[in-house]
Design a protein around this motif. Structure first.
Motif, PDB file in Angstrom:
ATOM      1  N   GLY A   1       0.814  -1.207   0.000  1.00  0.00           N
ATOM      2  CA  GLY A   1       0.000   0.000   0.000  1.00  0.00           C
ATOM      3  C   GLY A   1       0.845   1.253   0.000  1.00  0.00           C
ATOM      4  O   GLY A   1       2.015   1.237  -0.391  1.00  0.00           O
ATOM      5  N   SER A   2       0.260   2.338   0.452  1.00  0.00           N
ATOM      6  CA  SER A   2       0.905   3.638   0.411  1.00  0.00           C
ATOM      7  C   SER A   2       2.177   3.667   1.251  1.00  0.00           C
ATOM      8  O   SER A   2       2.276   3.015   2.293  1.00  0.00           O
ATOM      9  N   TYR A   3       3.135   4.462   0.796  1.00  0.00           N
ATOM     10  CA  TYR A   3       4.371   4.648   1.564  1.00  0.00           C
ATOM     11  C   TYR A   3       4.080   5.214   2.945  1.00  0.00           C
ATOM     12  O   TYR A   3       4.814   4.948   3.907  1.00  0.00           O
ATOM     13  N   GLU A   4       3.013   5.983   3.079  1.00  0.00           N
ATOM     14  CA  GLU A   4       2.689   6.633   4.350  1.00  0.00           C
ATOM     15  C   GLU A   4       2.377   5.620   5.450  1.00  0.00           C
ATOM     16  O   GLU A   4       2.532   5.920   6.637  1.00  0.00           O
ATOM     17  N   ASP A   5       1.933   4.429   5.050  1.00  0.00           N
ATOM     18  CA  ASP A   5       1.575   3.402   6.028  1.00  0.00           C
ATOM     19  C   ASP A   5       2.730   2.449   6.315  1.00  0.00           C
ATOM     20  O   ASP A   5       2.559   1.480   7.058  1.00  0.00           O
ATOM     21  N   GLY A   6       3.887   2.719   5.732  1.00  0.00           N
ATOM     22  CA  GLY A   6       5.028   1.856   5.934  1.00  0.00           C
ATOM     23  C   GLY A   6       5.680   2.066   7.298  1.00  0.00           C
ATOM     24  O   GLY A   6       5.544   3.127   7.919  1.00  0.00           O
ATOM     25  N   HIS A   7       6.377   1.052   7.758  1.00  0.00           N
ATOM     26  CA  HIS A   7       7.078   1.088   9.044  1.00  0.00           C
ATOM     27  C   HIS A   7       8.474   0.491   8.893  1.00  0.00           C
ATOM     28  O   HIS A   7       8.742  -0.265   7.956  1.00  0.00           O
ATOM     29  N   LEU A   8       9.320   0.830   9.829  1.00  0.00           N
ATOM     30  CA  LEU A   8      10.544   0.075  10.043  1.00  0.00           C
ATOM     31  C   LEU A   8      10.257  -0.896  11.173  1.00  0.00           C
ATOM     32  O   LEU A   8       9.833  -0.490  12.258  1.00  0.00           O
ATOM     33  N   HIS A   9      10.470  -2.185  10.907  1.00  0.00           N
ATOM     34  CA  HIS A   9      10.204  -3.220  11.899  1.00  0.00           C
ATOM     35  C   HIS A   9      11.508  -3.914  12.276  1.00  0.00           C
ATOM     36  O   HIS A   9      12.326  -4.244  11.391  1.00  0.00           O
ATOM     37  N   TYR A  10      11.671  -4.162  13.550  1.00  0.00           N
ATOM     38  CA  TYR A  10      12.783  -4.975  14.046  1.00  0.00           C
ATOM     39  C   TYR A  10      12.168  -6.269  14.558  1.00  0.00           C
ATOM     40  O   TYR A  10      11.325  -6.249  15.457  1.00  0.00           O
ATOM     41  N   LEU A  11      12.589  -7.383  13.965  1.00  0.00           N
ATOM     42  CA  LEU A  11      12.021  -8.678  14.341  1.00  0.00           C
ATOM     43  C   LEU A  11      12.725  -9.175  15.606  1.00  0.00           C
ATOM     44  O   LEU A  11      13.852  -9.680  15.544  1.00  0.00           O
ATOM     45  N   TYR A  12      12.060  -9.012  16.728  1.00  0.00           N
ATOM     46  CA  TYR A  12      12.669  -9.366  18.011  1.00  0.00           C
ATOM     47  C   TYR A  12      12.627 -10.869  18.265  1.00  0.00           C
ATOM     48  O   TYR A  12      13.524 -11.429  18.894  1.00  0.00           O
ATOM     49  N   SER A  13      11.601 -11.526  17.750  1.00  0.00           N
ATOM     50  CA  SER A  13      11.533 -12.989  17.821  1.00  0.00           C
ATOM     51  C   SER A  13      10.576 -13.478  16.739  1.00  0.00           C
ATOM     52  O   SER A  13       9.695 -12.747  16.287  1.00  0.00           O
ATOM     53  N   GLY A  14      10.766 -14.744  16.343  1.00  0.00           N
ATOM     54  CA  GLY A  14       9.879 -15.311  15.330  1.00  0.00           C
ATOM     55  C   GLY A  14      10.501 -15.334  13.944  1.00  0.00           C
ATOM     56  O   GLY A  14      11.642 -14.922  13.729  1.00  0.00           O
ATOM     57  N   ILE A  15       9.717 -15.818  12.990  1.00  0.00           N
ATOM     58  CA  ILE A  15      10.104 -15.893  11.584  1.00  0.00           C
ATOM     59  C   ILE A  15       8.984 -15.271  10.748  1.00  0.00           C
ATOM     60  O   ILE A  15       7.801 -15.471  11.034  1.00  0.00           O
ATOM     61  N   ALA A  16       9.354 -14.527   9.736  1.00  0.00           N
ATOM     62  CA  ALA A  16       8.371 -13.898   8.845  1.00  0.00           C
ATOM     63  C   ALA A  16       8.843 -14.072   7.402  1.00  0.00           C
ATOM     64  O   ALA A  16       9.987 -14.455   7.141  1.00  0.00           O
ATOM     65  N   HIS A  17       7.942 -13.785   6.473  1.00  0.00           N
ATOM     66  CA  HIS A  17       8.384 -13.747   5.077  1.00  0.00           C
ATOM     67  C   HIS A  17       7.741 -12.566   4.360  1.00  0.00           C
ATOM     68  O   HIS A  17       6.672 -12.077   4.732  1.00  0.00           O
ATOM     69  N   SER A  18       8.452 -12.092   3.334  1.00  0.00           N
ATOM     70  CA  SER A  18       7.936 -11.063   2.435  1.00  0.00           C
ATOM     71  C   SER A  18       7.541 -11.735   1.131  1.00  0.00           C
ATOM     72  O   SER A  18       8.253 -12.618   0.638  1.00  0.00           O
ATOM     73  N   PHE A  19       6.429 -11.298   0.558  1.00  0.00           N
ATOM     74  CA  PHE A  19       6.022 -11.883  -0.712  1.00  0.00           C
ATOM     75  C   PHE A  19       5.164 -10.884  -1.484  1.00  0.00           C
ATOM     76  O   PHE A  19       4.666  -9.899  -0.944  1.00  0.00           O
ATOM     77  N   TYR A  20       5.032 -11.151  -2.783  1.00  0.00           N
ATOM     78  CA  TYR A  20       4.140 -10.344  -3.610  1.00  0.00           C
ATOM     79  C   TYR A  20       3.354 -11.275  -4.534  1.00  0.00           C
ATOM     80  O   TYR A  20       3.794 -12.388  -4.832  1.00  0.00           O
ATOM     81  N   TYR A  21       2.210 -10.794  -4.964  1.00  0.00           N
ATOM     82  CA  TYR A  21       1.354 -11.574  -5.856  1.00  0.00           C
ATOM     83  C   TYR A  21       1.572 -11.111  -7.291  1.00  0.00           C
ATOM     84  O   TYR A  21       1.531  -9.903  -7.582  1.00  0.00           O
ATOM     85  N   ASP A  22       1.825 -12.060  -8.184  1.00  0.00           N
ATOM     86  CA  ASP A  22       2.012 -11.761  -9.601  1.00  0.00           C
ATOM     87  C   ASP A  22       0.759 -12.153 -10.371  1.00  0.00           C
ATOM     88  O   ASP A  22       0.402 -13.339 -10.423  1.00  0.00           O
ATOM     89  N   GLN A  23       0.085 -11.174 -10.940  1.00  0.00           N
ATOM     90  CA  GLN A  23      -1.188 -11.426 -11.617  1.00  0.00           C
ATOM     91  C   GLN A  23      -1.017 -12.295 -12.858  1.00  0.00           C
ATOM     92  O   GLN A  23      -1.871 -13.127 -13.167  1.00  0.00           O
ATOM     93  N   GLU A  24       0.072 -12.119 -13.595  1.00  0.00           N
ATOM     94  CA  GLU A  24       0.262 -12.860 -14.841  1.00  0.00           C
ATOM     95  C   GLU A  24       0.345 -14.359 -14.595  1.00  0.00           C
ATOM     96  O   GLU A  24      -0.182 -15.156 -15.376  1.00  0.00           O
ATOM     97  N   THR A  25       1.027 -14.745 -13.546  1.00  0.00           N
ATOM     98  CA  THR A  25       1.196 -16.172 -13.257  1.00  0.00           C
ATOM     99  C   THR A  25       0.235 -16.675 -12.190  1.00  0.00           C
ATOM    100  O   THR A  25       0.166 -17.880 -11.948  1.00  0.00           O
ATOM    101  N   ASP A  26      -0.508 -15.740 -11.559  1.00  0.00           N
ATOM    102  CA  ASP A  26      -1.442 -16.080 -10.484  1.00  0.00           C
ATOM    103  C   ASP A  26      -0.718 -16.838  -9.363  1.00  0.00           C
ATOM    104  O   ASP A  26      -1.190 -17.854  -8.868  1.00  0.00           O
ATOM    105  N   ARG A  27       0.462 -16.299  -8.993  1.00  0.00           N
ATOM    106  CA  ARG A  27       1.282 -16.948  -7.973  1.00  0.00           C
ATOM    107  C   ARG A  27       1.812 -15.918  -6.983  1.00  0.00           C
ATOM    108  O   ARG A  27       1.990 -14.751  -7.335  1.00  0.00           O
TER     109      ARG A  27
END
Length: 213
Positions: A59-85
């Motif tokens: 979404g908008s840059y205004e809603d962005g944050h800097l996050h420090y992962l203190y514990s746990g595991i996360a992933h970043s991903f994006y949806y590609d419309q052409e491949t539907d993946r």
């Protein structure tokens, strides 16, 4: 997503920042002023995020944050419309900093989603508080530069990884993330390595066989 707001947890947030995170920042960019440190503490939030919940959505840059992962595991991903993946661009672990430098600097919309893959905690500070923070300590621009370089370095590593064989991808992944494979659903790892789940399972079985021989 639970934001810790009572007094005892504000004290815990203060302790984590002053004893753990700020010293790491100062190793990179030099001493921070007390005014800067007080601003970071006052405008940061400590959040508990459950497995499968989103840390941040595109979404908008205004809603962005800097996050420090203190514990746990996360992933970043994006949806590609052409491949539907969904394409998993990165897996994050404890002590990683999750921050879209390009969006922060150039005011571009954020393209990626960030989701927790196990219960964990993050410390977050929002876009406008970060902008204001630069007034207190312009040297923090050096931290932004460091994060940009780190991200570009990782992207080069990731592109190299994707050009390797499946077995080589897995070995490189395990070298950098030796414990993650036993903590999260292997579907996410397969997505990150751009292979099928069955192909990953075969490569992992071969890896364990070679390791044990």
């Amino acid at each position: 997503m639970k934001v810790f707001g009572n007094e005892s947890n504000r004290i815990r947030l203060d302790m984590i920042l002053r004893k753990e995170i700020i010293p790491k920042m100062e190793l990179l960019i030099g001493p921070l002023t007390q005014e800067c440190i007080a601003y970071i503490v006052a405008n940061s939030k400590l959040k508990h995020i459950s497995k499968d919940q989103y840390i941040e959505e595109s979404g908008s840059y205004e809603d962005g944050h800097l996050h420090y992962l203190y514990s746990g595991i996360a992933h970043s991903f994006y949806y590609d419309q052409e491949t539907d993946r969904n394409f998993v661009t990165r897996l994050w672990k404890k002590d990683d900093i999750l921050f879209d430098v390009n969006s922060f600097v150039n005011y571009d919309d954020r393209k990626e989603e960030i989701q927790m893959l196990e219960d964990g905690e993050i410390l977050s500070i929002g876009h406008y508080h970060l902008k204001s923070l630069l007034k207190y300590s312009p040297q923090l621009i050096a931290l932004s530069t460091h994060l940009q370089i780190e991200r570009e370095t990782y992207n080069k590593f990731y592109q190299h990884l994707l050009k390797s064989t499946v077995e080589e991808r897995l070995v490189l992944f395990l070298k950098h993330h030796p414990t993650i494979i036993n903590r999260i659903n292997k579907d996410f790892i397969a997505q990150h390595l751009n292979v099928s789940r069955s192909r990953l399972s075969t490569a992992y079985a071969l890896y364990k066989q070679n390791r044990d021989n």
